[in-house]
Design a protein around this motif. Structure first.
Motif, PDB file in Angstrom:
ATOM      1  N   ASN A  67       0.859  -1.183   0.000  1.00 28.63           N
ATOM      2  CA  ASN A  67       0.000   0.000   0.000  1.00 28.63           C
ATOM      3  C   ASN A  67       0.889   1.224   0.000  1.00 28.63           C
ATOM      4  O   ASN A  67       1.314   1.718   1.042  1.00 28.63           O
ATOM      5  CB  ASN A  67      -0.924  -0.006   1.225  1.00 28.63           C
ATOM      6  CG  ASN A  67      -1.978   1.091   1.158  1.00 28.63           C
ATOM      7  OD1 ASN A  67      -1.746   2.164   0.609  1.00 28.63           O
ATOM      8  ND2 ASN A  67      -3.140   0.833   1.722  1.00 28.63           N
ATOM      9  N   ALA A  68       1.197   1.719  -1.191  1.00 24.13           N
ATOM     10  CA  ALA A  68       2.154   2.809  -1.343  1.00 24.13           C
ATOM     11  C   ALA A  68       1.670   4.093  -0.685  1.00 24.13           C
ATOM     12  O   ALA A  68       2.436   4.781   0.010  1.00 24.13           O
ATOM     13  CB  ALA A  68       2.431   3.059  -2.828  1.00 24.13           C
ATOM     14  N   ALA A  69       0.403   4.444  -0.870  1.00 20.46           N
ATOM     15  CA  ALA A  69      -0.125   5.696  -0.334  1.00 20.46           C
ATOM     16  C   ALA A  69      -0.073   5.693   1.187  1.00 20.46           C
ATOM     17  O   ALA A  69       0.368   6.662   1.819  1.00 20.46           O
ATOM     18  CB  ALA A  69      -1.545   5.927  -0.834  1.00 20.46           C
ATOM     19  N   ASP A  70      -0.524   4.610   1.783  1.00 23.10           N
ATOM     20  CA  ASP A  70      -0.527   4.511   3.238  1.00 23.10           C
ATOM     21  C   ASP A  70       0.898   4.584   3.783  1.00 23.10           C
ATOM     22  O   ASP A  70       1.165   5.257   4.782  1.00 23.10           O
ATOM     23  CB  ASP A  70      -1.200   3.203   3.657  1.00 23.10           C
ATOM     24  CG  ASP A  70      -1.508   3.157   5.139  1.00 23.10           C
ATOM     25  OD1 ASP A  70      -2.363   3.935   5.580  1.00 23.10           O
ATOM     26  OD2 ASP A  70      -0.886   2.348   5.853  1.00 23.10           O
ATOM     27  N   PHE A  71       1.807   3.911   3.121  1.00 21.62           N
ATOM     28  CA  PHE A  71       3.211   3.915   3.533  1.00 21.62           C
ATOM     29  C   PHE A  71       3.790   5.325   3.520  1.00 21.62           C
ATOM     30  O   PHE A  71       4.393   5.781   4.499  1.00 21.62           O
ATOM     31  CB  PHE A  71       4.011   3.002   2.604  1.00 21.62           C
ATOM     32  CG  PHE A  71       5.500   3.092   2.763  1.00 21.62           C
ATOM     33  CD1 PHE A  71       6.144   2.438   3.808  1.00 21.62           C
ATOM     34  CD2 PHE A  71       6.267   3.827   1.865  1.00 21.62           C
ATOM     35  CE1 PHE A  71       7.522   2.516   3.949  1.00 21.62           C
ATOM     36  CE2 PHE A  71       7.644   3.906   2.004  1.00 21.62           C
ATOM     37  CZ  PHE A  71       8.276   3.244   3.051  1.00 21.62           C
TER      38      PHE A  71
END
Length: 347
Positions: A67-71
């Motif tokens: 989960n790129a955005a959350d990261f």
């Protein structure tokens, strides 16, 4: 062991590294006739920070769904608010004291460079490769989760590392290629840790962790070689830093008891604020108090103030801003989920 969600010994290791940076900068403000004040351990401390970053990214995220955005939200919420506040402090000190401030940020162009995390004044040089590594770690994370589809990631990574080694890790220090190996060895250590492939929870591992840590910090002081820490010869320090982090995280009682309890672990918690703000505090403390109190009392008072300001910054800026920004992000995700569910039901 690998199942621990928080590794107290690494908090202490981070606190030790941050304090080493503070110690290394004393020579900018105080006469350094004393030999022990001439010991520069700042490079080693930053190397440990880089390795810790790679280790923690692998340990915390590599077993989660991608989960790129959350990261990125979590990473930026962790560092950017206090980073931006520290920039404002340095910019203000530059406006007041001009080039008398030890590491000024002069002009709007330089300020913008730092705001977008491409600046290099003072301790800020280490922030750009950290952010660039966050982006690179997304590729590593994708490969770990879907190795067949992203099999090119380790190939490209190995090629990049080999080329960097061959050319002596060239380029500006604010660019990731010159520091990539520190992060990558940290990632490897983190993956070994979470998979428990090489257990390091015994007495020998603990003794090795502390012994190697002492050697890492003091080796160049007692056995000077004249070899630069960064650049062509930094492959050995990068591997050593990763091994230290791995051994300290292994669950052995010795590093847990020496690094993971008491004030050192707390300093690890406030270490980012300490790293960013100690230079302005030391500068102001020595500017204001040296004439009044004398150099040594002013230095002691300034050091105490640096840690107090870091604690205040953590409590008033770091922790609440991170909680607030992540809460906003989670609320937005929650609303999206509700809207999606409503749309599905309506359909």
């Amino acid at each position: 062991m690998a199942e621990r969600t928080r590794i107290a010994s690494l908090d202490g290791l981070r606190g030790l590294a941050a304090s080493a940076v503070v110690f290394a900068h004393i020579r900018f403000f105080y006469p350094v006739e004393a030999y022990w004040l001439n010991v520069d351990v700042g490079d080693e401390a930053v190397a440990l920070f880089f390795s810790l970053s790679g280790f923690l990214m692998a340990a915390l995220y590599s077993q989660r769904p991608f989960n790129a955005a959350d990261f990125m939200v979590h990473r930026l919420a962790r560092i950017y608010p206090v980073y931006f506040v520290s920039l404002l402090v340095v910019f203000a000190l530059t406006a007041i004291y001009g080039t008398d401030y030890i590491y000024p940020i002069i002009g709007l162009k330089e300020m913008v460079r730092h705001v977008i995390m491409l600046g290099s004044s003072g301790v800020y040089w280490s922030i750009p490769p950290e952010i660039q590594f966050y982006l690179y770690f997304l590729l590593i994370w994708l490969w770990i989760e879907r190795p067949e589809r992203y099999s090119w990631v380790p190939i490209v990574t190995v090629i990049a590392l080999v080329v960097s080694v061959f050319f002596g890790f060239p380029g500006p220090g604010i660019l990731l290629p010159s520091k990539l190996h520190f992060f990558l060895f940290g990632v490897i250590a983190g993956r070994l840790h979470v998979r428990n492939l090489l257990p390091a929870d015994g007495l020998f591992a603990g003794l090795a962790a502390i012994g190697l840590l002492l050697f890492f910090f003091l080796g160049r002081a007692f056995f000077p070689t004249g070899i630069p820490f960064w650049g062509s010869y930094s492959l050995a320090p990068s591997l050593t830093a990763a091994v230290i982090v791995y051994l300290c995280a292994g669950g052995s009682r010795l590093p847990d008891r020496l690094l993971g309890v008491g004030p050192l672990a707390y300093i690890g918690k406030i270490s980012f604020s300490l790293y960013l703000l100690h230079l302005p505090v030391l500068f102001l403390g020595m500017t204001w108090f040296a004439t009044m109190l004398g150099a040594l009392p002013a230095l002691v008072l300034s050091l105490v103030l640096a840690y107090c300001v870091a604690a205040l910054s953590y409590a008033a800026i770091e922790a609440p801003s991170r909680t607030y920004l992540i809460g906003l992000w989670k609320g937005r995700i929650g609303r999206r989920g509700d809207e999606h569910a409503s749309g599905t039901r309506a359909g």
